[in-house]
Design a protein around this motif. Sequence first.
Motif, PDB file in Angstrom:
ATOM      1  N   UNK B 222       0.854  -1.180   0.000  1.00  0.00           N
ATOM      2  CA  UNK B 222       0.000   0.000   0.000  1.00  0.00           C
ATOM      3  C   UNK B 222       0.895   1.237   0.000  1.00  0.00           C
ATOM      4  N   UNK B 223       0.394   2.315  -0.582  1.00  0.00           N
ATOM      5  CA  UNK B 223       1.198   3.533  -0.592  1.00  0.00           C
ATOM      6  C   UNK B 223       0.535   4.589   0.286  1.00  0.00           C
ATOM      7  N   UNK B 224       1.338   5.254   1.115  1.00  0.00           N
ATOM      8  CA  UNK B 224       0.813   6.376   1.885  1.00  0.00           C
ATOM      9  C   UNK B 224       0.573   7.540   0.935  1.00  0.00           C
ATOM     10  N   UNK B 225      -0.332   8.401   1.302  1.00  0.00           N
ATOM     11  CA  UNK B 225      -0.593   9.520   0.411  1.00  0.00           C
ATOM     12  C   UNK B 225       0.454  10.599   0.609  1.00  0.00           C
ATOM     13  N   UNK B 226       0.929  11.127  -0.508  1.00  0.00           N
ATOM     14  CA  UNK B 226       1.942  12.172  -0.432  1.00  0.00           C
ATOM     15  C   UNK B 226       1.370  13.432   0.218  1.00  0.00           C
ATOM     16  N   UNK B 227       0.064  13.594   0.131  1.00  0.00           N
ATOM     17  CA  UNK B 227      -0.552  14.774   0.737  1.00  0.00           C
ATOM     18  C   UNK B 227      -0.355  14.782   2.251  1.00  0.00           C
ATOM     19  N   UNK B 228      -0.483  13.596   2.855  1.00  0.00           N
ATOM     20  CA  UNK B 228      -0.273  13.521   4.298  1.00  0.00           C
ATOM     21  C   UNK B 228       1.158  13.907   4.651  1.00  0.00           C
ATOM     22  N   UNK B 229       2.094  13.420   3.845  1.00  0.00           N
ATOM     23  CA  UNK B 229       3.488  13.766   4.108  1.00  0.00           C
ATOM     24  C   UNK B 229       3.732  15.254   3.887  1.00  0.00           C
TER      25      UNK B 229
END
Lengths: 301, 435
Positions: B222-229
């Motif tokens: 799964x990939x974390x969202x770049x927006x959260x980062x």
Amino acid sequence: MQWGQIKTLFILCFLVLDIFLLRQFIETREPDLSFIPETSIEEGLKTDIEGLDLLTDEAMQGSYLYGSRKELNDEEKEELEQFENQEIEVLPGDLIVSKLTEPVSYDEDNLQSFLESNVLNGENYVFWGKNDETNTLIYFQKIKGNPIYYNQSGLLLILLNDQDEMVQYTQTILKNEDDQQEDYDLFTDTEAIMHLYNNTNELNQGDELTDIKIGYHNLTPLPNGGQVLAPTWKITINENRNYFIHAIEGNSFPRDDKSFLEDTIIEIRGLIQDSNNGSDVTKEIQENFSEMIESTNWSGD
Amino acid sequence: MKLETIKSSVLVFLILLSLLLTLRIWNYQPQYEEVDSDQSTIEAKLDGKEETKKSIIQPSQIIFHDSHELKGFKDKSEEKNLYNNMQDWLLYGFDRIQADSTQFFENQHQLVEVIFPTLIPMEILPDLFAVDSDTVIPSTSFDRISIMLDEEHDSNPIYFVNTENKLMVSANIQNISEIREQLININEDNKFIPYVEYVTTEDKSIYLPNEIEMYERPFQANASSATLLRNALFDNPSAVRNSKNAAGANIFTDGIRTMVEYDYHIEYTNPIFSDQSNIEGRQLINETLDFINAHEGWTTGVRDDYQLAELDTQDNSVLYRLNYDGYPVIEDSNYSTIDITLRNQKVNQYNRPLIHLKSSFAGQKVDMRTGEEVVDFLNSSDYFSDRLIEDITLGYKMEEQQGYIIDLTPAWFFKSYLGWREIDFEQDSSKGGDV
């Protein structure tokens, strides 16, 4: 002891207790906020640095600016053609290069009027400085009245010849995009210089603050040419050293003419090469830039 | 009589008042204006685990030296249990030893060796073990701990060894005889597999398992969202703009900081121009842990976790590596490593994966070379004979299939000054090793 006497004693005890509790209660209701210091010029700064009377410590609001390279429309291109004594080419990337057919003598007093009548949007550029090694005049573009420091996309670079006459120039124009931005409380000029004084070792005893101005600044544009520009204080010390303090976050950025010019000249030369524009104007400028890159000692002071 | 009634009511009133005031004071909450209330609503968490110094600093191996036999747990989770027990030992009486560690251990054959993947500063010891609070700990670093099992070492049975400069620090353990008995009992249980030794040119002993049971594992990632980062890494996320570069990577910037989002990982840079000051190892670990915990960045599951893999106090950088079932996951694109560089107590560089392993499918058992075969190969290979091998490990290589399917395949790796590379047994050279 009599019950009556005991009651009197209790009354006295509870009276004292209640007075104490009441005092406590009032104290907690009015919390002491005096630990938040008011901004005042620190003693150390005051004794070390001169020229602090320039500071106003005025509270300000400001926001980030979003810009991108301005694409010239037909009207503006026409305006360019109207300028007398110039051969102008507009290269891809909306880079304007111009050759002054007759060199114009460079005189600090007439410069501003020269810009207004000989350069597109010339009134929007503010003189930054003269670089002796490359023999160029550097102008930064202004947006909303404030200069954009060290930005390759909002720059007017005037080349001088050996007789200090203006012979060529290159120009880029930055366009301000979406205007409705969140406002932030900015650091005041006093807070900006305090940041510089407290967080770096750049200020020494006896230094004099000679100028402090708000403008915009960034380090990196986006790949599509978009620019996020942060409100930034420019602090000039002893009329020759400049420091840039992010007016929202407080971090400082050392910038200097030389490395900026080196990057810019190499960048512009690259653009000219890529454009394959065979006109005399571009050829001449390219040669001049190449010569500058080779003859200037970029690393040393 | 009347006066007495008045006095009674005054007393009752005063008692009630004191009760009331006491309650008010206890329950009073001053109403401060909330600062940055709009900022706190921005979601900036990756929903990972929280890690501590204890959990992030783990040994890569525990080896029992029994006469001339070398043994290690068959099941890596036993290693973890034993190490957790060790962390309850009470240590005291630290002392620098004026002897070369290689020579010292040459004649020692009854001991337990706990091996860490990198040098760890001694000052972090109280965070890992129970250390007597009055004890002065010498300020050196160690990457191995040896616990002596024979009784002649009763006075200082534990040694902290630095395999780079060969320096040692000894210490005492409370209740050593009991602990020794426990260790000897574990030793007699039959949960072990044999290990073989490889000695590097620097006289460092490396231990390789000689019986291996490992499986290839395909994973859904799964990939974390770049927006959260973005929200976590920029002070004013609403000021950030992004656009794609020619290679298709998405660049985020607030004019100063940049975050480059690739398919599987990000690279974040925050230029800091103040003078570099050195940060000591313990603080480096503290600050990077706090930083990642703040956005819940340890995105791992039950069988995988991040472990401290490299600590560079020269560069002020820390590398945390993904481990699966106790084995390191090795590749070179920040798909399995979190890499942080600090400058003046601020994060200057932060490269980390966006992906995390989710569900695993059943995989096939992989026929691995034994430790002995690996040692023989390395010793006979022309390619490796003149190469400075710093370390060897069994681990997983990470390979991308399509559409977020990731394969973990067991493999042998060696470490040189270029970092970790897979040992390629087919050719007499190593993949990508020649640079």
